[in-house]
Structures are given as C-alpha cells and as structure tokens.
Design a protein around this motif. Sequence first.
Motif, PDB file in Angstrom:
ATOM      1  N   GLU A  34       0.836  -1.208   0.000  1.00  0.00           N
ATOM      2  CA  GLU A  34       0.000   0.000   0.000  1.00  0.00           C
ATOM      3  C   GLU A  34       0.871   1.259   0.000  1.00  0.00           C
ATOM      4  OE1 GLU A  34      -3.437   2.434   0.152  1.00  0.00           O
ATOM      5  OE2 GLU A  34      -3.051   0.404  -0.545  1.00  0.00           O
ATOM      6  N   THR A  35       1.946   1.233   0.765  1.00  0.00           N
ATOM      7  CA  THR A  35       2.843   2.387   0.846  1.00  0.00           C
ATOM      8  C   THR A  35       3.493   2.662  -0.509  1.00  0.00           C
ATOM      9  OG1 THR A  35       3.260   1.940   3.178  1.00  0.00           O
ATOM     10  CG2 THR A  35       4.869   3.300   2.036  1.00  0.00           C
ATOM     11  N   LEU A  38       0.954   4.298  -2.744  1.00  0.00           N
ATOM     12  CA  LEU A  38       0.757   5.708  -2.390  1.00  0.00           C
ATOM     13  C   LEU A  38       1.937   6.567  -2.853  1.00  0.00           C
ATOM     14  CD1 LEU A  38      -0.704   5.278   1.210  1.00  0.00           C
ATOM     15  CD2 LEU A  38      -1.947   6.072  -0.828  1.00  0.00           C
ATOM     16  N   ARG A  43       1.379  10.559  -3.027  1.00  0.00           N
ATOM     17  CA  ARG A  43       0.543  10.858  -1.859  1.00  0.00           C
ATOM     18  C   ARG A  43       1.414  10.720  -0.608  1.00  0.00           C
ATOM     19  NH1 ARG A  43      -4.418   7.130  -3.426  1.00  0.00           N
ATOM     20  NH2 ARG A  43      -5.124   7.639  -1.331  1.00  0.00           N
ATOM     21  N   GLN A  45       2.025  12.591   2.111  1.00  0.00           N
ATOM     22  CA  GLN A  45       1.541  12.805   3.466  1.00  0.00           C
ATOM     23  C   GLN A  45       0.799  11.573   3.990  1.00  0.00           C
ATOM     24  OE1 GLN A  45       2.442  15.335   5.547  1.00  0.00           O
ATOM     25  NE2 GLN A  45       1.501  13.947   7.012  1.00  0.00           N
ATOM     26  N   GLU A  46       0.075  10.874   3.125  1.00  0.00           N
ATOM     27  CA  GLU A  46      -0.605   9.643   3.546  1.00  0.00           C
ATOM     28  C   GLU A  46       0.412   8.575   3.950  1.00  0.00           C
ATOM     29  OE1 GLU A  46      -4.100   8.175   1.327  1.00  0.00           O
ATOM     30  OE2 GLU A  46      -3.870  10.029   0.156  1.00  0.00           O
ATOM     31  N   THR A  49       1.781   9.549   7.361  1.00  0.00           N
ATOM     32  CA  THR A  49       0.791   9.277   8.400  1.00  0.00           C
ATOM     33  C   THR A  49       0.739   7.787   8.730  1.00  0.00           C
ATOM     34  OG1 THR A  49      -0.504  11.191   7.730  1.00  0.00           O
ATOM     35  CG2 THR A  49      -1.648   9.491   9.004  1.00  0.00           C
ATOM     36  N   ARG A  50       0.740   6.936   7.722  1.00  0.00           N
ATOM     37  CA  ARG A  50       0.667   5.489   7.949  1.00  0.00           C
ATOM     38  C   ARG A  50       1.928   4.934   8.591  1.00  0.00           C
ATOM     39  NH1 ARG A  50      -3.266   2.665   3.894  1.00  0.00           N
ATOM     40  NH2 ARG A  50      -4.538   4.468   3.397  1.00  0.00           N
TER      41      ARG A  50
END
Length: 143
Positions: A34-35, A38, A43, A45-46, A49-50
């Motif tokens: 997923e990282t 992103l 993305r 900042q997402e 955050t994760r």
Amino acid sequence: MSNRIPPEGSSRSERGATASRLPQQSELDNLLRETRRLLAGKRYQEVITRLEVHRPAEWTGLNDKGAKMLRLLAQAYLGEKRTSEARDCLEHLRAVLSERALLPKSDHSGVLSDLSRCYRELNLDELAAHCQEEARRILKSGE
C-alpha cells in the motif's frame, strides 16, 4: 501500540502481550504494498501518516521489513521536502545496514543516494560526495 521488546526479566504474559501488538508479517507485507502504491501516486503525506505509526527507527531491532518501511518513510519525507526528517531516517538506516545486510545491494546503494541528495539539499556537499562514492562502491561489489 508499543513496538518495544519487554525487558529480559518480564513475565511471559508481558512478552505475549507485546508480541500481540506487533504487526504480523502479512500485515507488514500489505502495508509495504500500500505504501509503494501511495508513493507512486505522490501521496506523500498519507505515507508519512501510515508509517509514522510504526516508526521503525524506534524499534529495538530493525528487520528487513522495518528497513524497507524506514526507506519508504524517508522517500515520503523527501517528496514532502522535509529533508531533515528524511536524513534522520536514512542516517539510521545507513548505520544499521553497515552492520547487517537487511536490503539488497541495489537498495542499500539507493539509501546512500537518497542520503546524498539530503546532504546536497542541506548544503553538506562533502558528506554528499562521500555518500555517493560509498553507493558506487556497494554497487561495484555486487557485480
């Protein structure tokens, strides 16, 4: 969520409770996938955050998945122009990689190239040149 390993003298139930809070391998694999998705979509900042939730830099011991997460976190910081935070991650990773080969040589070299970029952006040209040379040596040793 605590990522710290309990002290040697702690009870079996304390060790079990800590282990149950650590992400499982399949969860880590999903998080890494997923990282990467992103990051490809810029993305940043997402990603931050994760991954800041897991903060591999603060783990007692860094394994191969932790090393990958730390590099991805650094790349997200670079994407957000947060050079000092990226440098902190990459310097920690560099120190760990100098002791243990947790990443393939091409990725290790990439870590050093990213760190070189941080140093250049922070006007630390001598450190940047040293990192770039170290990255070249690592790649050459893999031939």
